[in-house]
Design an enzyme around this catalytic site. Structure first.
Site, mmCIF file in Angstrom:
data_model
loop_
_atom_site.group_PDB
_atom_site.id
_atom_site.type_symbol
_atom_site.label_atom_id
_atom_site.label_comp_id
_atom_site.label_asym_id
_atom_site.label_seq_id
_atom_site.Cartn_x
_atom_site.Cartn_y
_atom_site.Cartn_z
ATOM 1 N N PRO A 2 0.829 -1.209 0.000
ATOM 2 C CG PRO A 2 -0.701 -1.537 1.711
ATOM 3 C CD PRO A 2 0.602 -2.028 1.181
ATOM 4 C CD GLU A 3 3.823 3.119 -3.621
ATOM 5 O OE1 GLU A 3 3.819 4.283 -4.053
ATOM 6 O OE2 GLU A 3 4.464 2.209 -4.142
#
Length: 302
Positions: A2-3
């Site tokens: 996840p960014e």
DNA sequence: AACACCGCCTGAGCGC
DNA sequence: TGCGCTCAGGCGGTGT
């Protein structure tokens, strides 16, 4: 992985269900994913911990959720108790919303470390369908690079986020140029540093540099003002698109309801080392920068 | 002070 | 089919 887009997409999807909801129970299955900051220092030594902290209470049992917020990859849940929960997804973390009458899949449950049980409050914003009046929020993180941090005040949150750089989703050219001017590290390393710019991870660093035509090893403080503006524009555009698409960078990313991303994000360079550039057909180079695999086009990114 | 680097942790993907 | 190996990487801690 996840960014920022995954975190923001997740935040937007859970926000209507959390805001105004009352937390009736909190189950902590793995206490080591919970970090309690600032509280020990305020506790007089005489009262110090023969009694373990009441984690369910700190995590919101008996209070309600006022709002959600985000800076970079960190998501915050503001509670009526005054505590603020910071959710960090790390590599493999997710939040999941479900009906309470839905049985927990055994495999899925293996890595659910914290489970909140929620009830619709009088000011609940959630639609009156689907999840009925009770639902369950789970923090799941197989690899446990992520975690939950309990803060005791707005001041603690401000302090925590003040060490982060500007949020990448809205960063402007001038602000990015200023942030980059403080370091002579390679631009790729600077983009990954959350203290310089908050929210960029390995995937979007490579994609943004490719689109901006900037070589990943260029010194951050050597970028021209114009290049910084171009880079900022591409960062905003890439992230904004990915937020809408549901942060589809992760192969098996699921939103809070378990649905997969709507459109698989097409990456121009990430994961394509050795393959032809989509623009000029030059073979994409692969190097290591700041201990991260870095893919770039030698011709498009001189 | 600024920066490099280690190690945590587990699942996916691969070769045999 | 199944086993064991390698790789992935955010981020806090430690070393230079």
């Amino acid at each position: 992985m996840p960014e920022l887009p995954e975190v923001e997409h997740l935040r937007r999807s859970v926000d209507p269900w959390l805001c105004g909801a009352e937390i009736t129970a909190v189950e902590v299955r793995r206490a080591d994913v919970v970090c309690v900051a600032n509280l020990d220092a305020r506790t007089p030594a005489s009262q110090h911990a023969p009694t373990p902290l009441d984690l369910p209470q700190l995590l919101g049992r008996g209070s309600s959720v006022l709002a959600t917020d985000r800076h970079g990859k960190q998501m915050a849940m503001r509670l009526s108790s005054g505590f603020i929960l910071i959710v960090q997804l790390g590599m493999t973390g997710t939040l999941r919303l479900e009906r309470t009458d839905q049985p927990l899949d055994h495999t899925e449950s293996k890595h659910r470390h914290v489970v909140w049980t929620l009830r619709r409050g009088s000011h609940a914003a959630a639609p009156k369908t689907a999840l009925q009046d009770r639902w369950r929020l789970s923090f799941r993180d197989p690899r446990r690079f992520g975690g939950i941090t309990v803060l005791d005040s707005n001041e603690a949150l401000s302090k925590r986020w003040s060490v982060l750089g500007p949020d990448a989703l809205s960063v402007g050219g001038a602000v990015l140029a200023a942030a980059l001017s403080s370091t002579k590290r390679p631009i790729k390393a600077a983009l990954l540093d959350q203290g310089v710019l908050a929210g960029i991870g390995n995937i979007y660093a490579d994609e943004a540099l490719f689109r901006a035509g900037i070589h990943p090893l260029r010194a951050a403080n050597a970028l021209q003002r114009r290049e910084a503006s171009t880079l900022a524009r591409h960062i905003r555009a890439i992230l904004a698109k990915a937020v809408v698409q549901g942060g589809s960078t992760l192969r098996d990313y699921r939103d809070a309801f378990g649905a997969s991303g709507s459109a698989r994000q097409s990456h121009a360079v990430y994961g394509r080392g050795g393959q032809p550039c989509l623009v000029c057909e030059e073979t994409l180079g692969q190097i290591t920068v700041a201990a991260r695999t870095t893919v770039f086009c030698p011709r498009c990114q001189p």
